[in-house]
Enzyme design. Structure first.
Site, PDB file in Angstrom:
ATOM      1  N   GLU A 115       0.854  -1.205   0.000  1.00  0.00           N
ATOM      2  CA  GLU A 115       0.000   0.000   0.000  1.00  0.00           C
ATOM      3  C   GLU A 115       0.880   1.240   0.000  1.00  0.00           C
ATOM      4  OE1 GLU A 115      -1.883  -0.190   3.808  1.00  0.00           O
ATOM      5  OE2 GLU A 115      -2.450  -2.267   3.489  1.00  0.00           O
ATOM      6  N   LYS A 117       2.428   4.494   1.381  1.00  0.00           N
ATOM      7  CA  LYS A 117       2.553   4.988   2.755  1.00  0.00           C
ATOM      8  C   LYS A 117       2.207   6.475   2.729  1.00  0.00           C
ATOM      9  CE  LYS A 117       5.586   4.947   6.768  1.00  0.00           C
ATOM     10  NZ  LYS A 117       5.550   6.339   7.178  1.00  0.00           N
ATOM     11  N   ASP A 119       1.680  10.231   3.819  1.00  0.00           N
ATOM     12  CA  ASP A 119       2.449  11.078   4.717  1.00  0.00           C
ATOM     13  C   ASP A 119       1.488  12.049   5.404  1.00  0.00           C
ATOM     14  OD1 ASP A 119       4.566  12.100   6.005  1.00  0.00           O
ATOM     15  OD2 ASP A 119       5.405  13.168   4.284  1.00  0.00           O
ATOM     16  N   TYR A 230      -6.197   2.018   6.771  1.00  0.00           N
ATOM     17  CA  TYR A 230      -5.269   0.958   6.378  1.00  0.00           C
ATOM     18  C   TYR A 230      -5.219  -0.223   7.339  1.00  0.00           C
ATOM     19  CZ  TYR A 230      -2.291   3.744   9.494  1.00  0.00           C
ATOM     20  OH  TYR A 230      -1.794   4.446  10.552  1.00  0.00           O
ATOM     21  N   LYS A 318      10.878   2.971   2.145  1.00  0.00           N
ATOM     22  CA  LYS A 318      10.809   4.428   2.011  1.00  0.00           C
ATOM     23  C   LYS A 318      11.342   4.914   0.658  1.00  0.00           C
ATOM     24  CE  LYS A 318       9.988   6.887   5.173  1.00  0.00           C
ATOM     25  NZ  LYS A 318      10.261   7.208   6.561  1.00  0.00           N
ATOM     26  N   CYS A 412      15.886  49.322  -0.921  1.00  0.00           N
ATOM     27  CA  CYS A 412      15.518  48.297  -1.902  1.00  0.00           C
ATOM     28  C   CYS A 412      16.751  47.937  -2.743  1.00  0.00           C
ATOM     29  CB  CYS A 412      14.406  48.829  -2.802  1.00  0.00           C
ATOM     30  SG  CYS A 412      14.081  47.759  -4.216  1.00  0.00           S
ATOM     31  N   CYS A 415      15.822  49.389  -6.634  1.00  0.00           N
ATOM     32  CA  CYS A 415      15.649  50.813  -6.968  1.00  0.00           C
ATOM     33  C   CYS A 415      16.238  51.746  -5.904  1.00  0.00           C
ATOM     34  CB  CYS A 415      14.175  51.123  -7.198  1.00  0.00           C
ATOM     35  SG  CYS A 415      13.224  51.115  -5.678  1.00  0.00           S
ATOM     36  N   CYS A 430       9.507  47.492  -0.262  1.00  0.00           N
ATOM     37  CA  CYS A 430      10.013  48.648  -0.998  1.00  0.00           C
ATOM     38  C   CYS A 430       8.797  49.512  -1.298  1.00  0.00           C
ATOM     39  CB  CYS A 430      10.674  48.161  -2.287  1.00  0.00           C
ATOM     40  SG  CYS A 430      10.742  49.399  -3.584  1.00  0.00           S
ATOM     41  N   CYS A 435       9.245  50.855  -8.870  1.00  0.00           N
ATOM     42  CA  CYS A 435      10.481  50.056  -8.803  1.00  0.00           C
ATOM     43  C   CYS A 435      10.419  48.994  -9.910  1.00  0.00           C
ATOM     44  CB  CYS A 435      10.546  49.385  -7.426  1.00  0.00           C
ATOM     45  SG  CYS A 435      11.743  48.059  -7.292  1.00  0.00           S
TER      46      CYS A 435
HETATM   47  S1  IVH Z   1       0.381   0.278   8.956  1.00  0.00           S
HETATM   48  C1  IVH Z   1       1.520  -1.767  12.700  1.00  0.00           C
HETATM   49  N1  IVH Z   1      -0.184   1.320   6.630  1.00  0.00           N
HETATM   50  O1  IVH Z   1       3.113   5.095   8.933  1.00  0.00           O
HETATM   51  C2  IVH Z   1       1.288  -1.158  11.388  1.00  0.00           C
HETATM   52  N2  IVH Z   1       0.832   2.702   8.264  1.00  0.00           N
HETATM   53  O2  IVH Z   1       5.613   4.410  10.527  1.00  0.00           O
HETATM   54  C3  IVH Z   1       1.291   0.285  11.499  1.00  0.00           C
HETATM   55  N3  IVH Z   1       1.181   5.007   7.534  1.00  0.00           N
HETATM   56  O3  IVH Z   1       1.987   5.497  12.218  1.00  0.00           O
HETATM   57  C4  IVH Z   1       0.809   1.077  10.433  1.00  0.00           C
HETATM   58  N4  IVH Z   1       0.302   4.797   5.529  1.00  0.00           N
HETATM   59  O4  IVH Z   1       0.814   6.805  10.392  1.00  0.00           O
HETATM   60  C5  IVH Z   1       0.341   1.529   7.843  1.00  0.00           C
HETATM   61  N5  IVH Z   1      -0.777   2.139   4.517  1.00  0.00           N
HETATM   62  C6  IVH Z   1      -0.267   2.332   5.748  1.00  0.00           C
HETATM   63  C7  IVH Z   1       0.231   3.590   6.132  1.00  0.00           C
HETATM   64  C8  IVH Z   1       0.786   3.728   7.401  1.00  0.00           C
HETATM   65  C9  IVH Z   1       0.872   5.619   6.393  1.00  0.00           C
HETATM   66  C10 IVH Z   1       1.848   5.646   8.686  1.00  0.00           C
HETATM   67  C11 IVH Z   1       1.094   5.502   9.974  1.00  0.00           C
HETATM   68  C12 IVH Z   1       2.053   4.900  10.959  1.00  0.00           C
HETATM   69  C13 IVH Z   1       3.370   5.143  10.309  1.00  0.00           C
HETATM   70  C14 IVH Z   1       4.318   4.047  10.727  1.00  0.00           C
END
Ligand code: IVH
Length: 672
Positions: A115, A117, A119, A230, A318, A412, A415, A430, A435
């Site tokens: 999946e 990840k 942010d 998730y 990552k 500035c 000018c 300015c 200018c």
């Molecule tokens: S699973 C025990 N799935 O990543 C499993 N986490 O570093 C824990 N996160 O705190 C999480 N997308 O905030 C999982 N598809 C995803 C995710 C995900 C983002 C974040 C989540 C977690 C952090 C872990």
């Protein structure tokens, strides 16, 4: 005793609002107009106000916010919310796969689910008998903060679970997911903040975290938060065998799961999936920082167990960092269109996520002081999507003592007029509106995409025109002839002709774009849209008063004063008159017009045979449609020319209607 017909009506309104909310925010497939939704919401709000006994914890009215809190309560997670181990290259992932096989004493392929990840910010949602009861942050993994009222405002969070006839609703369900803000919404949010003189958020994750930590959930309700779920904590009544089953079961219950989930794949496919997502990363409408790989079978997950920090059955692969360290070699001061002086760090060039970065914004004097940035410092620089790179922090341990403090100039740099710092403002400005730096920036803004959108009139050309005294103000643009243009650097008759034609084409313009183009302080695209919607004509806006302006939703006193000040100046009113005398025609946006293109969203890709992009944009807008930059589920048509880009593939994936130029013309003719 409340009249049964009222109880019935409240029930009906709630059901209808839940359904439309789900269609809009989870399925991305609305059935009714925003206005209709708002009318029903208002009716329900009124009924709940008149008959407070009818209030319920899953009412859709809670999406607009609840009374302000003094502080957040702490809540213990029934099952700790663990973190994830990280992997940074294919070898790490192969080692993870080997470790799992060894632990389980299995030789055959392990089946995983991969999946994106997200942010954002992790949350846990607790449902009892199908109703959202509490929502909390991850906190330290064991204890989180109770942010229920704030989470209720997120439209893609179901307040009650879907109850398909044949399915039983779990009596207890703890769902975990990531709350985030999309890239486009993040940009608009920051623009609105800048318009309101508030400091912008550093990135979408900070914006999401800040929005979730509001004690006043009415503020959270205004933030464009979204969720993808998730996983689960405790769950009763449902018998499930794999992680992917959990995800699809959650989807059936009304939750939003990420469309890029890859269920039941081998480690080799996991690595391919990582490559694909790394490539698509910039095109996705939200930030992701890796791929989460999970053993799919729940019984195998149980056999593997967890360490105190993270489960042994999952790893986060990552993406390459978007932060790097480099050195500040100097600071340059740029002058913006309203005269704002912005210090910009010049850096030893460094590659961040595949792009070479040699400059980063330092925002203003206060930021330089706050972050204690000196020339010669080694710094951490961050780049995210197409946001301007910025200095995150100084690596103090790398200081040699040779670093030099930077002070903002007293005049500035372009000018040499005086600079001032107004009360309550971080920026120096300015004060000379003539200018050349300001003039250039104003014209660049005027010709830019959201404003007059003049094809070919780019930054370099504008700079030459101003430096050669061929352009003094944006009103002069409409008098430009081929003659002086064709003799400029990198020009010629053909390009000059194209530009003159693009200028001519740009003369018909919607009121919102025109207002935005004027470059009034604090009036970004968002505020310009509000103004265009509230005033019948430009004349009315020119003659407006602060009192008239502040009653408009979305216009505060600072913005109101700036607008009135702008139109008070003779020189600005003359600019508007000159433009109109030079043939500029302003018309009201046709977004509300009824017709085939009304409310339709178009995206363009490739080179079109007969029309320029601005011509298409203008024609679509005149017919009530809208042209946006990227393909999403909301896109109605992709218009394809020669050598289309990646948008075509995305449109095909999403099932968006793909049309050529000729079909587009037909659509417009039908509209007449
Ligand atoms: S699973 C025990 N799935 O990543 C499993 N986490 O570093 C824990 N996160 O705190 C999480 N997308 O905030 C999982 N598809 C995803 C995710 C995900 C983002 C974040 C989540 C977690 C952090 C872990």
């Amino acid at each position: 005793m409340i009249d049964p017909s009222i109880i019935e009506r409240v029930k009906e309104l709630r059901q209808t609002l839940h359904r439309h909310n789900y269609r809009y925010y989870v399925l991305d497939d609305p059935e009714i107009s925003d206005a209709e939704y708002d009318r029903m919401m208002q009716e329900l709000l009124k009924l709940e106000e008149d008959f407070s006994d009818l209030m319920s914890p899953d009412s859709p009215t809670l999406r607009v916010g609840a009374p302000t809190l003094d502080k957040f309560e702490t809540i213990e997670h029934s099952i700790p919310m663990l973190s994830l181990e990280n992997g940074f290259n294919d070898l790490d992932i192969m080692a993870f796969d080997r470790r799992i096989k060894r632990n389980l004493s299995i030789d055959s392929d392990i089946i995983y689910t991969a999946e994106p990840k997200l942010d954002g910010v992790a949350v846990e949602l607790v449902y009892e008998n199908g109703r959202l009861i509490t929502a909390s942050t991850r906190g330290d993994g064991f204890y989180g903060e109770l942010i229920t009222s704030n989470v209720r405002t997120i439209r893609s969070v179901p307040l009650r679970l879907h109850n398909e006839k044949e399915k039983r609703i779990p009596s207890l369900l703890e769902v975990r997911g990531e709350v985030f803000i999309g890239k486009e919404a993040f940009k608009s949010l920051n623009n609105e903040r800048l318009d309101d003189n508030l400091p912008p958020f550093a990135n979408p994750r900070n914006a999401a975290a800040g929005s979730l930590r509001q004690l006043d959930s009415k503020i959270t309700a205004k933030r464009p938060l979204e969720i993808f779920v998730y996983g689960v904590g405790r769950i009763t009544d449902l018998v499930l065998e794999s992680h992917s089953d959990i995800l699809y079961a959650l989807q059936k219950l009304g939750f939003r799961i990420n469309p890029h989930i890859r269920p039941k794949i081998t480690v080799k496919e996991v690595i391919d999936c990582y490559r694909e997502l790394s490539e698509q990363r910039d095109l996705l409408p939200y930030d992701i920082d890796g791929v989460v790989i999970k053993v799919d079978s729940l019984s195998l997950q149980q056999n593997l167990g967890a360490t105190s920090r993270s489960p042994r059955w999952a790893i986060a692969y990552k993406f390459k960092a978007i932060q790097e360290t480099t050195r500040v070699v100097g600071v340059e001061v740029q002058v913006g269109r309203t005269g704002t002086l912005t210090p910009v760090a010049q850096l030893v060039p460094v590659k961040i996520g595949g792009v070479t970065v040699s400059r980063a914004t330092l925002h203003n004097e206060d930021e330089i002081k706050r972050k204690d940035i000196k020339i010669g410092d080694t710094v951490l620089v961050q780049r995210a999507g197409d946001v301007i790179p910025e200095v995150v922090k100084v690596i103090i341990s790398k200081r040699t003592g040779e670093e030099k403090t930077f002070n903002m100039p007293l005049v500035c740099p372009v000018c040499h007029s005086s600079v001032v710092r107004s009360l309550n403002e971080a920026a120096l400005r300015c004060i000379n509106t003539s200018c050349t730096a300001q003039v250039k920036e104003r014209i660049k803004h005027f010709a830019s995409k959201g404003a007059f959108d003049i094809d070919g009139l780019g930054e370099k050309l504008i700079e030459q025109l101003v430096d050669k005294d061929l352009l003094f103000s944006y009103a002069d643009i409409f008098q430009l002839k081929e003659e002086p243009l064709k003799d400029l650097e990198r020009m010629g008759s053909k390009s000059a002709g194209n530009i003159v034609r693009a200028i001519e084409d740009s003369k018909r313009i919607t009121l919102n774009r025109f207002i935005y183009a004027l470059g009034i302080r604090h009036v970004g695209e968002h505020v310009a849209g509000i103004l265009a919607g509230s005033f019948e004509s430009l004349e009315k806006l020119i003659r407006t008063t602060p009192d008239e302006l502040v009653v408009i939703d979305g216009v505060g006193p600072v913005v109101a004063e700036s607008i009135v000040e702008f139109f008070k100046k003779n020189e600005n009113r003359k600019l508007v008159d000159d433009m109109i005398a030079n043939g500029v025609q302003i018309f009201r946006d046709n977004a509300h017009k009824q017709g085939t293109l009304a409310g339709k969203i178009f995206v363009l890709t490739g080179t079109l045979a007969t029309l320029t992009r601005s011509e298409v944009k203008r024609a679509v807008e005149e017919a009530g449609g809208k042209v946006t930059g990227s393909v999403s589920r909301k896109t109605d048509y992709l218009v394809v020319g020669v050598s289309p880009g990646s948008k075509l593939k995305r449109a095909e994936e999403l099932g968006v209607d793909i049309v050529d130029e000729e079909t587009l013309m037909k659509l417009m003719i039908e509209d007449r």
